[in-house]
Design an enzyme around this catalytic site. Sequence first.
Site, short mmCIF file in Angstrom:
data_model
loop_
_atom_site.label_atom_id
_atom_site.label_comp_id
_atom_site.label_asym_id
_atom_site.label_seq_id
_atom_site.Cartn_x
_atom_site.Cartn_y
_atom_site.Cartn_z
N HIS A 123 -56.80 8.99 -3.04
CA HIS A 123 -56.17 9.77 -1.98
C HIS A 123 -56.06 8.92 -0.71
O HIS A 123 -55.01 8.85 -0.08
CB HIS A 123 -57.00 11.03 -1.72
CG HIS A 123 -56.61 11.81 -0.51
ND1 HIS A 123 -55.87 12.96 -0.56
CD2 HIS A 123 -56.87 11.60 0.81
CE1 HIS A 123 -55.69 13.42 0.67
NE2 HIS A 123 -56.28 12.61 1.52
N GLU A 124 -57.15 8.25 -0.36
CA GLU A 124 -57.14 7.42 0.84
C GLU A 124 -56.19 6.23 0.68
O GLU A 124 -55.50 5.85 1.62
CB GLU A 124 -58.56 6.92 1.17
CG GLU A 124 -59.56 8.02 1.48
CD GLU A 124 -59.10 8.97 2.58
OE1 GLU A 124 -58.23 8.58 3.38
OE2 GLU A 124 -59.60 10.10 2.63
N HIS B 239 -52.73 7.18 1.41
CA HIS B 239 -52.46 7.20 2.85
C HIS B 239 -52.11 5.79 3.33
O HIS B 239 -51.24 5.61 4.16
CB HIS B 239 -53.68 7.69 3.63
CG HIS B 239 -53.79 9.18 3.69
ND1 HIS B 239 -52.71 10.00 3.83
CD2 HIS B 239 -54.87 9.99 3.63
CE1 HIS B 239 -53.13 11.26 3.86
NE2 HIS B 239 -54.43 11.28 3.74
N GLU C 234 -51.10 15.45 3.64
CA GLU C 234 -52.33 15.57 2.85
C GLU C 234 -52.02 15.91 1.39
O GLU C 234 -52.53 15.29 0.47
CB GLU C 234 -53.25 16.64 3.44
CG GLU C 234 -53.94 16.23 4.72
CD GLU C 234 -54.80 14.98 4.56
OE1 GLU C 234 -55.45 14.83 3.50
OE2 GLU C 234 -54.82 14.15 5.47
#
Lengths: 301, 184
Positions: free
Chosen positions: A141-142, A145, A222
């Site tokens: 997930h990071e 980003h 997100e």
Amino acid sequence: MFELIRANKRRSVALIVGFMLVVMLVGAAIGVLVGNGVVFTLIAIVISGAIAFTSYWKADKIALRVSRAVPADPQQYQRLHNLVEGLCIAGGLPKPGVYIVDDPAPNAFATGRNPNHAAIAVTTGLLDKLNRVELEGVVAHELSHIRNYDILVSTLAVTMVGAVALVTDLAIRMMWWNGGRVHRRGDHGDSSNPLAYLGFALLVVAPLIAKAMQATISRRRETLADVSACQLTRYPPGLISALEKLKEDTTVTHSASTATAHLWIEQPMSGVGDDGKLSKVHKMFETHPPLDERIALLREL
Amino acid sequence: MIALIIVIVLVVVVLLVGVTMYNGLIRSKNQVENAWSQIDVQLKRRLDLIPNLVETVKGYAAHERQTLEGVIQARNAAISAPDTPEAQASADNMMTGALRQIFALGEAYPDLKANQNFLSLQEELSATEGRVAYARQFYNDSVLSYNNKIESVPTNIVASMLKYSQREYFEADEAARTAPDIEF
């Protein structure tokens, strides 16, 4: 993908320009009130320019330092390093810096200005509470980003919101020291307190800035990062159960602050155990969609 | 005059579109190649670890000749395999199977299992194994987007001019995909 990156770069520019404009207006307003418009406007331009410049080059370091993140030792955190490296290979990314935040609350964030200058930080609580597949989900997930330049926008916002929050705090205190009045009777002449004006101005402007922040850091990013994370790990259940664990856990991430709140994978201050003032500010800076929504969306994959 | 201007504008537009498509293709192709070398790097790293592993195991289980030779053979096969996804994939699968047998020896020899060197090699090799899998995934993702560009209109026109052809995927075979049986 490329459109997304472009949009994020556009937003970053808009954020910097908007921020400088607001600070300039505040400066001009104070200047007019105090009766020296030009000087105050110039001061405001210099200050906002300095902050914007620092934001681009140094904000990631600031964000890490504010969160008390330390570089993860490759020996001690071998598993984490291997995991990050593997996922970077899967996404074709250079390996970012890996940092540890000593905090019992499970949480993580990424920061930096582009994939070549990026860092990813996880709390010790996250390492303790999640198993390997869940951790992979969160790291992916990071990394998402990082890959679509979300980190640039959110890292810029850290220093800008931080600056605004700091000055607002200061100004409010100044006003109290002055008995809550701009102008005290019994003062000789009209020695007014310019900082009080600043406080007033900021009290008006802060919600506007918060709104602007929300506009730039859309909550969609997100869910988008959640979905791209599953594309990397090829295993949605990992991230789903990680988010569920984050949801059940109500420990407040003490290493977070108003300025860095939007960086973390989970809203750091869940409103549990923090005083009313902070949570009110927090409502204003609400940047995360509820975890339930995110989990539901991932279940559909 | 006006006709001339229209023609010029058209030519410029066509050129611009062509250049964009060409650059997109080049980017895709380079990504495929980069992904392929990424797999290579990880496979090489694994090959470098193997002699060390064989030496360590020899000290404890020298008479397990068959297993040890199997790994050495797999390594030689991987070194001499031609540089195509198909050949590399089958060598890689053979390697994975041979390594599995070696690590199974750890279960039979408690002394070996307690050896620090063996343990760190095991950790290192399984991490590499994971990285190989991820590198394969990235390669296949890259090939997918590259093949899509080559096949779909309008980039296929540029691709055929450049004589770009489809790339093949790096596939693990059926045997490698199923988990090994454990017998009691």
